[in-house]
Scaffold this active site. Sequence first.
Site, PDB file in Angstrom:
ATOM      1  N   HIS A   1       0.827  -1.212   0.000  1.00  0.00           N
ATOM      2  CA  HIS A   1       0.000   0.000   0.000  1.00  0.00           C
ATOM      3  C   HIS A   1       0.858   1.257   0.000  1.00  0.00           C
ATOM      4  CE1 HIS A   1      -2.253   3.108   2.457  1.00  0.00           C
ATOM      5  NE2 HIS A   1      -2.896   3.070   1.313  1.00  0.00           N
TER       6      HIS A   1
ATOM      7  N   GLU B   1       2.061   1.964  -3.428  1.00  0.00           N
ATOM      8  CA  GLU B   1       1.024   2.603  -4.247  1.00  0.00           C
ATOM      9  C   GLU B   1       1.115   4.124  -4.132  1.00  0.00           C
ATOM     10  OE1 GLU B   1      -3.352   3.945  -3.470  1.00  0.00           O
ATOM     11  OE2 GLU B   1      -3.064   1.833  -2.969  1.00  0.00           O
ATOM     12  N   HIS B   2       1.328   4.624  -2.920  1.00  0.00           N
ATOM     13  CA  HIS B   2       1.479   6.069  -2.709  1.00  0.00           C
ATOM     14  C   HIS B   2       2.725   6.599  -3.419  1.00  0.00           C
ATOM     15  CE1 HIS B   2      -1.350   7.181   0.735  1.00  0.00           C
ATOM     16  NE2 HIS B   2      -1.632   5.912   0.465  1.00  0.00           N
TER      17      HIS B   2
ATOM     18  N   GLU C   1      -2.664   8.093   7.684  1.00  0.00           N
ATOM     19  CA  GLU C   1      -3.858   7.449   7.133  1.00  0.00           C
ATOM     20  C   GLU C   1      -4.321   6.315   8.029  1.00  0.00           C
ATOM     21  OE1 GLU C   1      -5.154   4.916   3.152  1.00  0.00           O
ATOM     22  OE2 GLU C   1      -3.372   6.215   3.078  1.00  0.00           O
TER      23      GLU C   1
END
Length: 452
Positions: free
Chosen positions: A73, A76-77, A156
């Site tokens: 994840h 992905e950023h 997040e």
Amino acid sequence: MKRILVAAGLLAFAVAGASAEPATAPNTPSSFTLDNGMQVVVVPDHRAPVVTHMVWYKVGAADEAPGKSGIAHLFEHVMFKQTKNIGPEEFTSIVQRSGGQLNAFTSWDYTAYFERVHKDQLGKMMELEAERMVNLIINDDPKGPFIAERDVVKEERRQRIENNPGALLQEMVLNEFWKGHPYEITVIGLMDEVAALSPQDGLDFYKEYYSPENAILVVAGDVTEEDVRVLAEEHYGPIEPTGQAHSARKWQPVAPLAETKLITHSDPKVRQPVWSRYYLGTSFKRDPETALALEVGLEVLGGGMTSRLYQSLVEQQKLAINIATFAWTTLHDEGPAVIYGTPVSGVSLEDLDAAVMAEIEKILADGFTEAEVVRARNKLAATAIYQQDSQSSMANHYGANLALGFTLEEIAAYPDEVRQVTPEQALAAVRAVFGADKNYITSHLLPAEGDL
């Protein structure tokens, strides 16, 4: 293959749909493979001069090395930040200046990136995605792409999970449900492990998984296969495969729950208690026939306001504000089948639990009627077909299922197959999941003690 639950953090993305058109239909998808191993799928949709361009990488949270949770994840950023030929934050601004939309998401099973633009911009989108497939910048600069985004992901996690009582409880339940399985840790990762991820971890992950032979390109929209082939060979074709991408994934069957457990969580932010039960279900990839039947059975049992449970517990007995059932059938490995509800004021979670399970026991003993099964399966098939009206939904649907290992033919078969489920099959699937001999996890989401 109806719903794909994915996550950019925990759970965030639903995909539905399958083509019910005959083989000669104008929007029938086609596929070819570039010399470097990249699969390309084209889904024609000529209603508007728009295309959805998606690149799916066959890597997700389930593939992370021990102690490196959250890397899929986080990566992905990082992919949006900077490359050798694209400056900081320019990737997003280039797409937006062209009038396009873009985003990405990560699940346990895959990572996907997409842009939706005018068809004249398709070549530019391929140029951008090809650039970040090979020229991503990852360094140890404290303000650089990797470390800065690592801090973003930590925040997040705080906002999406640690400050969200329901998400935090679900994480605890799923950690227990998938204990020892690659799905055990939620997609966003554990805070201490995310904080410890290094730029070298990022480089290693990049080299291992971000390679054309580990990617699927899906283009849905106002294009032909030949249009896409010419552009794909120009932009993606020259990329040499790294040869490091794993052909074998870390997927494995999910073990049955060893015991029945209760997990509770209370928080001042909770205003209404919620009761849930998690049983071991199945998946379309592991057992397609049972998954189809289970979806139909759960639709009858708790799939809306006309369902058996809703009518009994909400409308007639007035014990609950809501009650529903669903199953995570579209992961690669087995997911949970869930029953959940919120009691009316004055009804305890224990009383709701007893009432729900008594009703389920009665329903499973009496069976389903032909009429309600026909209604359920037609609703599921219609929902899948209606999704064809959304170009982005078609791109998502095909990409997600191809990343799981399905063929185009298998993906397109869902509406016809779900209509063939019999009442006996639907009942058998639900009985197998919710049988009295099955272990389960019950969760109670509660207001803080002083708020009760």
